[in-house]
Every structure is written in C-alpha cells, then in structure tokens.
Design an enzyme around this catalytic site. Sequence first.
Site, PDB file in Angstrom:
ATOM      1  N   GLU A  33      -3.694  -2.644  -1.826  1.00 25.31           N
ATOM      2  CA  GLU A  33      -3.169  -2.528  -0.462  1.00 25.31           C
ATOM      3  C   GLU A  33      -4.162  -3.198   0.507  1.00 25.31           C
ATOM      4  O   GLU A  33      -5.372  -3.064   0.346  1.00 25.31           O
ATOM      5  CB  GLU A  33      -3.013  -1.041  -0.108  1.00 25.31           C
ATOM      6  N   LYS A  93       6.187  -0.822   3.219  1.00 27.83           N
ATOM      7  CA  LYS A  93       5.832   0.584   2.944  1.00 27.83           C
ATOM      8  C   LYS A  93       6.816   1.514   3.656  1.00 27.83           C
ATOM      9  O   LYS A  93       7.014   1.407   4.876  1.00 27.83           O
ATOM     10  CB  LYS A  93       4.407   0.836   3.432  1.00 27.83           C
ATOM     11  N   CYS A 127       1.042   2.738  -1.926  1.00 30.64           N
ATOM     12  CA  CYS A 127       0.125   3.858  -1.714  1.00 30.64           C
ATOM     13  C   CYS A 127       0.820   5.187  -1.440  1.00 30.64           C
ATOM     14  O   CYS A 127       1.296   5.837  -2.357  1.00 30.64           O
ATOM     15  CB  CYS A 127      -0.884   3.504  -0.620  1.00 30.64           C
TER      16      CYS A 127
HETATM   17  N1  LIG Z   1      -3.140   4.024   2.314  1.00 30.41           N
HETATM   18  C1  LIG Z   1      -2.547   5.155   2.029  1.00 30.41           C
HETATM   19  O1  LIG Z   1      -1.348   5.277   2.077  1.00 30.41           O
HETATM   20  C2  LIG Z   1      -3.472   6.271   1.645  1.00 30.41           C
HETATM   21  C3  LIG Z   1      -2.774   7.431   0.976  1.00 30.41           C
HETATM   22  C4  LIG Z   1      -3.677   8.537   0.672  1.00 30.41           C
HETATM   23  O2  LIG Z   1      -4.891   8.412   0.715  1.00 30.41           O
HETATM   24  C5  LIG Z   1      -3.076   9.811   0.296  1.00 30.41           C
HETATM   25  O3  LIG Z   1      -3.823  10.786   0.144  1.00 30.41           O
HETATM   26  O4  LIG Z   1      -1.852   9.892   0.140  1.00 30.41           O
END
Ligand SMILES: NC(=O)CCC(=O)C(=O)O
Length: 307
Positions: free
Chosen positions: A53, A136, A178
């Site tokens: 990411e 996303k 993510c």
């Molecule tokens: N960049 C993100 O989306 C981080 C996601 C994350 O750390 C989580 O705990 O979920």
Amino acid sequence: MASSTPPLLLKKPVKLACVQLASGADKAANLQHAADKVREAAATGAKIVVLPECFNSPYGCDFFPSYAETLLPSPPTPEQSPSFHALAAMARDNNIYLIGGSIPELATDPTTQKKTYYNTSLTFSPTGDLLGTHRKIHLFDISIPNKITFKESDVLSPGNALTLIPLPDYGLVAVAICYDVRFPELATIAARRGCFALVYPGAFNTTTGPLHWRLLGQARAVDNQVYVALCSPARDMTAGYHAWGHSLVVDPMAEVLVEAGEGEAIVTAELNGERIEEARKGIPLRDQRRFDVYPDVSAAGPAGAEA
Ligand SMILES: NC(=O)CCC(=O)C(=O)O
C-alpha cells in the site's frame, strides 16, 4: 456415471512474490527502487509480484493530496501518472503480472472541478496493459486511546466496487487494500465468485499489526479456502507511520507459507490449484452451507462491479 472434477481455480502452479519495500519522501526514487526490487522478485521465478500500500510515498493523510496522481481517463499521460507508467514498464520488462500496491489517486470532476482522492491499486499484465483497478472500499478510520488514531476519511473517499481481476494465464484474483481485509463479506463474495487468491497490499501499524495482521490473513484463508497474500511496506522508525511489515502468504488450509520480518524483504511462495481443491474436498464447506438458515452474501447486492 463418472463424476466430473471441477476445473482448478488456479489453472497452473505459480510463484507469487510480495515485495516488502522501503519507501521515503522522494517519489522518483521510490519508483526506481520499486523497479529494482520488482526485477529482483521476478528473477526468483515469481510470475505474480505484489507491492505494498502507498508504495510510492510516505503513508499518511498529510501526504495523500501532494502525491496523488490522475488515473482517469485511462491510460493517463506520464505527466498525470508517472506511477502508472512505471508500473506498466515493471510488468512488461519482467514479463510478470504486477499487483502494483496502491497509490493516492486524484479524480477531478470536469464540471465542478471538485477534487476527490482515493487509495487505488493498479494491476498490470505481462505486456504492460492495465487489467484492473481497486479503490480501497473501507477507509482506515480507527481510534485506540493512547495508541493510534487514524482517519483516512479526512482526506480520502471510498471506492464502491469489489475487484476481481482475471489473470489470463492463471485465473481470477481478488484485490483489496489493507483495512478491507477486516471485512469478511468482501472476501467471501470474491471467493464464491471463483478467485484463487485474495491479495491485499497493506500497511498495518505496530499496535494492531502484532494482534491482527497474521490472524486476519489466516482467517480470510480458512473461511474461504483460498490463498491470501498480504504485502506491507518495510518498517521505518523515522517515518510518521510505523508499518508492521511481516508480509506473508497463507495457503487454503490457513498455513502461513512464508512471512517477512520488519525490514525490506522479498518473500515468495508457490501457489497450486490442487491445494485449494484438496482443502475443499477435505473440509467440504462449499457443499455444507445452509442458505436456508442464513443468506448467501454473494448472491445478491451491488458488490459485483468487477475490474
Ligand atoms: N492502511 C490501513 O488500512 C491500516 C489498517 C490497520 O492498520 C488496521 O489495523 O486495520
């Protein structure tokens, strides 16, 4: 009557590499470094290579607007999106499928000139053609007192479509980013629509990473009996956001095949369609679901805007 064997979701075995990349503030340097590391990953024989990411910038709300690139209409010009062209060249030069992590995207409404920012992943074919785009869907908005507060939605807007990308040599891959990994429905819908792997460029942090990163990778794999790949940036303790690292690949039985540490690394794993079929034969969830008791989340709804 002979029973028919379902075709393998993954047509032939393939090596997948996650490039756990160290990035800094200089975008051009990040792109050059990514190109070097992708070449190194391809030299291992990997035919599917994944970047993290926000691989071309530091990760943080303060950085999204200044690093954002215009991707539409597609293809953008090199001035509009140097990262698009750099990723296409990495895929083409190395003859690989490249799941190009994510970059901040700027979309400007032609009528109102209103600017909207997304966190967007681009996937390219071995000929350097764009195969799919994922914005996303679930923005990273969390607040854990005395640990971490992050609000992507201060700057970013969410995407609205699940992303399934056909890789002609191998089959369907689902790409999400993510925080999207925390939403099992998304993974389940993608798996029921036939993907062999769920691939998440990500950047967990040092609070939730140790608790949830590996667990979520294994959970999405065991729920759906598919491969899962999570690809993180390397940890940089001089940066404002400390990525967890630990890029990993999980098999359809939820075994972690490979896992990086926190520094820069390339981790690879062989994916084999037989393993998916074995997992599904041994534990036949697909034949045991009770859609008379609960609904099939993949059957209805608007989630299906594929790549
Ligand atoms: N960049 C993100 O989306 C981080 C996601 C994350 O750390 C989580 O705990 O979920």
